[in-house]
Scaffold this motif. Structure first.
Motif, PDB file in Angstrom:
ATOM      1  N   HIS A 130       0.845  -1.314   0.106  1.00 23.24           N
ATOM      2  CA  HIS A 130      -0.012   0.137  -0.043  1.00 23.24           C
ATOM      3  C   HIS A 130       0.955   1.239   0.059  1.00 23.24           C
ATOM      4  O   HIS A 130       1.808   1.325   0.661  1.00 23.24           O
ATOM      5  CB  HIS A 130      -1.013  -0.056   1.139  1.00 23.24           C
ATOM      6  CG  HIS A 130      -1.668   1.274   1.332  1.00 23.24           C
ATOM      7  ND1 HIS A 130      -1.355   2.300   2.009  1.00 23.24           N
ATOM      8  CD2 HIS A 130      -2.762   1.582   0.574  1.00 23.24           C
ATOM      9  CE1 HIS A 130      -2.360   3.306   2.002  1.00 23.24           C
ATOM     10  NE2 HIS A 130      -3.269   2.823   1.163  1.00 23.24           N
ATOM     11  N   LEU A 171      -8.939  -3.279   4.236  1.00 23.94           N
ATOM     12  CA  LEU A 171     -10.084  -2.095   4.187  1.00 23.94           C
ATOM     13  C   LEU A 171      -9.688  -1.110   5.237  1.00 23.94           C
ATOM     14  O   LEU A 171     -10.240   0.010   5.306  1.00 23.94           O
ATOM     15  CB  LEU A 171     -11.145  -2.859   4.593  1.00 23.94           C
ATOM     16  CG  LEU A 171     -11.935  -3.578   3.427  1.00 23.94           C
ATOM     17  CD1 LEU A 171     -13.277  -4.217   3.840  1.00 23.94           C
ATOM     18  CD2 LEU A 171     -12.020  -2.797   2.123  1.00 23.94           C
ATOM     19  N   PRO A 174      -6.603   3.372   3.013  1.00 27.59           N
ATOM     20  CA  PRO A 174      -7.224   4.107   1.843  1.00 27.59           C
ATOM     21  C   PRO A 174      -6.447   3.864   0.473  1.00 27.59           C
ATOM     22  O   PRO A 174      -5.251   3.842   0.506  1.00 27.59           O
ATOM     23  CB  PRO A 174      -7.138   5.504   2.351  1.00 27.59           C
ATOM     24  CG  PRO A 174      -5.966   5.560   3.173  1.00 27.59           C
ATOM     25  CD  PRO A 174      -5.644   4.320   3.820  1.00 27.59           C
ATOM     26  N   ASP A 176      -7.919   4.123  -3.673  1.00 27.46           N
ATOM     27  CA  ASP A 176      -8.516   4.336  -5.094  1.00 27.46           C
ATOM     28  C   ASP A 176      -8.430   3.240  -6.372  1.00 27.46           C
ATOM     29  O   ASP A 176      -9.165   2.804  -6.826  1.00 27.46           O
ATOM     30  CB  ASP A 176      -8.637   5.794  -5.751  1.00 27.46           C
ATOM     31  CG  ASP A 176      -9.000   6.998  -4.594  1.00 27.46           C
ATOM     32  OD1 ASP A 176     -10.147   6.351  -3.932  1.00 27.46           O
ATOM     33  OD2 ASP A 176      -8.777   8.016  -4.593  1.00 27.46           O
ATOM     34  N   TRP A 191     -11.440   0.487  -3.336  1.00 26.79           N
ATOM     35  CA  TRP A 191     -11.844   0.351  -2.008  1.00 26.79           C
ATOM     36  C   TRP A 191     -13.314   0.071  -1.891  1.00 26.79           C
ATOM     37  O   TRP A 191     -13.303  -1.078  -1.179  1.00 26.79           O
ATOM     38  CB  TRP A 191     -11.452   1.499  -1.070  1.00 26.79           C
ATOM     39  CG  TRP A 191     -11.547   1.257   0.729  1.00 26.79           C
ATOM     40  CD1 TRP A 191     -10.500   0.964   1.469  1.00 26.79           C
ATOM     41  CD2 TRP A 191     -12.799   1.357   1.376  1.00 26.79           C
ATOM     42  NE1 TRP A 191     -11.286   0.429   2.705  1.00 26.79           N
ATOM     43  CE2 TRP A 191     -12.240   0.962   2.469  1.00 26.79           C
ATOM     44  CE3 TRP A 191     -14.177   1.432   1.161  1.00 26.79           C
ATOM     45  CZ2 TRP A 191     -13.216   0.722   3.463  1.00 26.79           C
ATOM     46  CZ3 TRP A 191     -15.007   1.384   1.975  1.00 26.79           C
ATOM     47  CH2 TRP A 191     -14.790   0.941   3.419  1.00 26.79           C
ATOM     48  N   SER A 195     -14.752  -3.610  -0.636  1.00 26.40           N
ATOM     49  CA  SER A 195     -15.586  -3.833   0.654  1.00 26.40           C
ATOM     50  C   SER A 195     -16.927  -4.535   0.369  1.00 26.40           C
ATOM     51  O   SER A 195     -17.494  -5.293   1.022  1.00 26.40           O
ATOM     52  CB  SER A 195     -15.988  -2.225   1.071  1.00 26.40           C
ATOM     53  OG  SER A 195     -16.812  -2.222   2.112  1.00 26.40           O
TER      54      SER A 195
END
Length: 199
Positions: A130, A171, A174, A176, A191, A195
């Motif tokens: 990430h 999750l 953050p 996109d 995201w 989810s």
């Protein structure tokens, strides 16, 4: 292993290429990220020399990161060509052997850019990365026909229930956009899509 002829610029600083590998009957996908430290290859597959020259011309390559023990792919040839290290989770080292120059730990930040997220339950040493509102995964999630965006099918997982629990951790970060080792990137609302998939 199949060789991609060209790469696509997904958006500024994110580059993607893939090729169909008949030996495993699936598209192999990979990406490169521009970082402050240089270009970082994630699970690289072979790329035609002229395309690789163009890709690396603007940003000196800095490292190769493998998202699991099955993703050696073209890592050794990239290491040799660019004289850069291969990084992988410590659990992947048992499968990758001397291909790994530096091992990674869950929660570690590498190259001032990526947080390492261990994802047990699928392949040995599976991780996600990430950083900069992007998430990179190996085999834990896929985006290939006919399944589309989905969790790796149970028959390929060491512990499917553990993988699902592992994916819940993602999750808390953050992002996109999302890239995969198998499939086209998700470039918007990634995201939210993850989810929904895990709900």
């Amino acid at each position: 292993m199949a060789c991609a002829e060209e790469f696509d610029t997904v958006f500024d600083g994110l580059f993607f290429w893939q090729a169909y590998d008949p030996s495993v009957k699936v598209d192999l996908s990979c990406c490169a990220r521009r970082t402050a430290k240089g270009l970082v290859f994630i699970d690289p597959i072979p790329l035609a020399d002229d395309a690789l020259d163009i890709l690396s011309a603007g940003d000196p390559p800095a490292a190769i990161i493998l998202t699991n023990g099955n993703h050696e792919r073209a890592a050794r040839s990239f290491r040799e060509r660019f004289q850069i290290p291969i990084l992988a989770h410590r659990d992947a080292e048992s499968e990758l052997g001397d291909s790994v120059d530096r091992t990674l730990e869950d929660g570690e930040t590498i190259l001032d850019e990526f947080t390492v997220i261990a994802l047990p339950g699928t392949c040995t040493g599976e991780i996600a990365l990430h950083g900069a509102n992007l998430l990179h995964v190996g085999d834990a999630l896929i985006d290939i026909p006919p399944l589309g965006f989905s969790i790796l099918p149970d028959k390929y997982c060491a512990e499917p229930k553990e993988l699902r629990r592992s994916l819940e951790k993602l999750l808390s970060f953050p992002f996109d956009a999302l890239t995969f080792a198998h499939g086209l990137p998700v470039v918007a609302q990634a995201w939210q899509r993850l989810s929904h998939l895990l709900a």
